[in-house]
Enzyme design. Sequence first.
Site, PDB file in Angstrom:
ATOM      1  N   CYS A 102      -5.518  -2.621   2.806  1.00 50.12           N
ATOM      2  CA  CYS A 102      -5.286  -2.645   4.370  1.00 50.12           C
ATOM      3  C   CYS A 102      -6.422  -2.950   5.120  1.00 50.12           C
ATOM      4  O   CYS A 102      -6.764  -4.128   5.369  1.00 50.12           O
ATOM      5  CB  CYS A 102      -4.479  -1.282   4.675  1.00 50.12           C
ATOM      6  SG  CYS A 102      -3.317  -1.521   6.284  1.00 50.12           S
TER       7      CYS A 102
ATOM      8  N   LYS B 189     -10.487   2.361  -1.403  1.00 51.23           N
ATOM      9  CA  LYS B 189     -10.478   1.722  -0.009  1.00 51.23           C
ATOM     10  C   LYS B 189     -11.981   1.996   0.565  1.00 51.23           C
ATOM     11  O   LYS B 189     -12.220   3.352   0.760  1.00 51.23           O
ATOM     12  CB  LYS B 189      -9.271   2.288   0.717  1.00 51.23           C
ATOM     13  CG  LYS B 189      -9.297   1.615   2.109  1.00 51.23           C
ATOM     14  CD  LYS B 189      -7.743   2.168   2.642  1.00 51.23           C
ATOM     15  CE  LYS B 189      -7.614   1.399   4.157  1.00 51.23           C
ATOM     16  NZ  LYS B 189      -6.306   1.692   4.507  1.00 51.23           N
TER      17      LYS B 189
ATOM     18  N   GLU C 140       1.092  -1.092   0.048  1.00 53.59           N
ATOM     19  CA  GLU C 140       0.051  -0.058   0.072  1.00 53.59           C
ATOM     20  C   GLU C 140       0.856   1.212   0.008  1.00 53.59           C
ATOM     21  O   GLU C 140       1.770   1.376   0.646  1.00 53.59           O
ATOM     22  CB  GLU C 140      -0.935   0.027   1.134  1.00 53.59           C
ATOM     23  CG  GLU C 140      -1.706   1.109   1.335  1.00 53.59           C
ATOM     24  CD  GLU C 140      -2.609   1.145   2.787  1.00 53.59           C
ATOM     25  OE1 GLU C 140      -3.615   1.702   2.669  1.00 53.59           O
ATOM     26  OE2 GLU C 140      -2.087   0.585   3.607  1.00 53.59           O
TER      27      GLU C 140
END
Length: 289
Positions: A152, A115, A42
């Site tokens: 993540c 995300k 990331e």
Amino acid sequence: MKIRVSATQMACSDDVAENVARAEKLVRKAASEGANIVLLQELFEGFYFCQDEAEQNYKRALPVDDHPTIRHFQNLAAELNVVLPISFYELAGNARFNSMAMIDADGANLGVYRKSHIPHGYGYQEKFYFTPGDTGFRVWNTKAGKLGVGICWDQWFPEAARCMVLKGADVLLYPTAIGSDLGDPNRDSADHWRRVMQGHAGANIAPVIASNRIGQESGRHNTQITFYGTSFIAGSTGEILAEADRETESVLTAEIDLSAVQEERAYWGHFRDRRPDLYGTILSHDGAV
């Protein structure tokens, strides 16, 4: 169909060109080992800037169209015939997202995932920088199979993994930046982090690739995060196929038989026996039906 997948990990500097070159080196090494998919961590273009709230970091965000790092890895993907999911800080109008561009093995950008789950805690102050993603969970039909990607914090949510597999994902990929907990220096989440994703693999009969960063990075207020690496590749029952340590720049590779994964998934009947008519509770915040 058999594919070779790769997870990488590296330390980052605050020099974009230097980090891009280091990432390219890892991609080339993975490709030389036969990898069809190579996952980078990331926000690998620089330091994990979310350790602090600093308005000047907003300038790091760039539009996906003609993004120099994405363009660079599009060319590399086409040269090496590998699929490259590329994490980047995206500027879209007045919004900024923590995003991932799915680059196919011919260099085409198949689209962007933004995300969905945005954390906010001491040292991981992402809500200051990122708008919650609006793409929904996405799956891409690449030249190396159908891939789903979470970024993540997304990896902690079983709902995200299940949604991607319901959409047809053969393999789940999680680019990551996680390390020491500044709020509780005695807490070490590395094993927990891995077990959660191994659970996603086993519950969904879906191999998982996780790439985390390594190294120490300092914040503006005498804080320091030590990123704990431990990147890994898990098979479709959650077994570890390849793993890295906490400190070493690494390229991991493993072979996955996608046909065998599909057969195993059908055998267990997890998706045959689902009861979505009973799952309404998870659509609420407080458990009310």
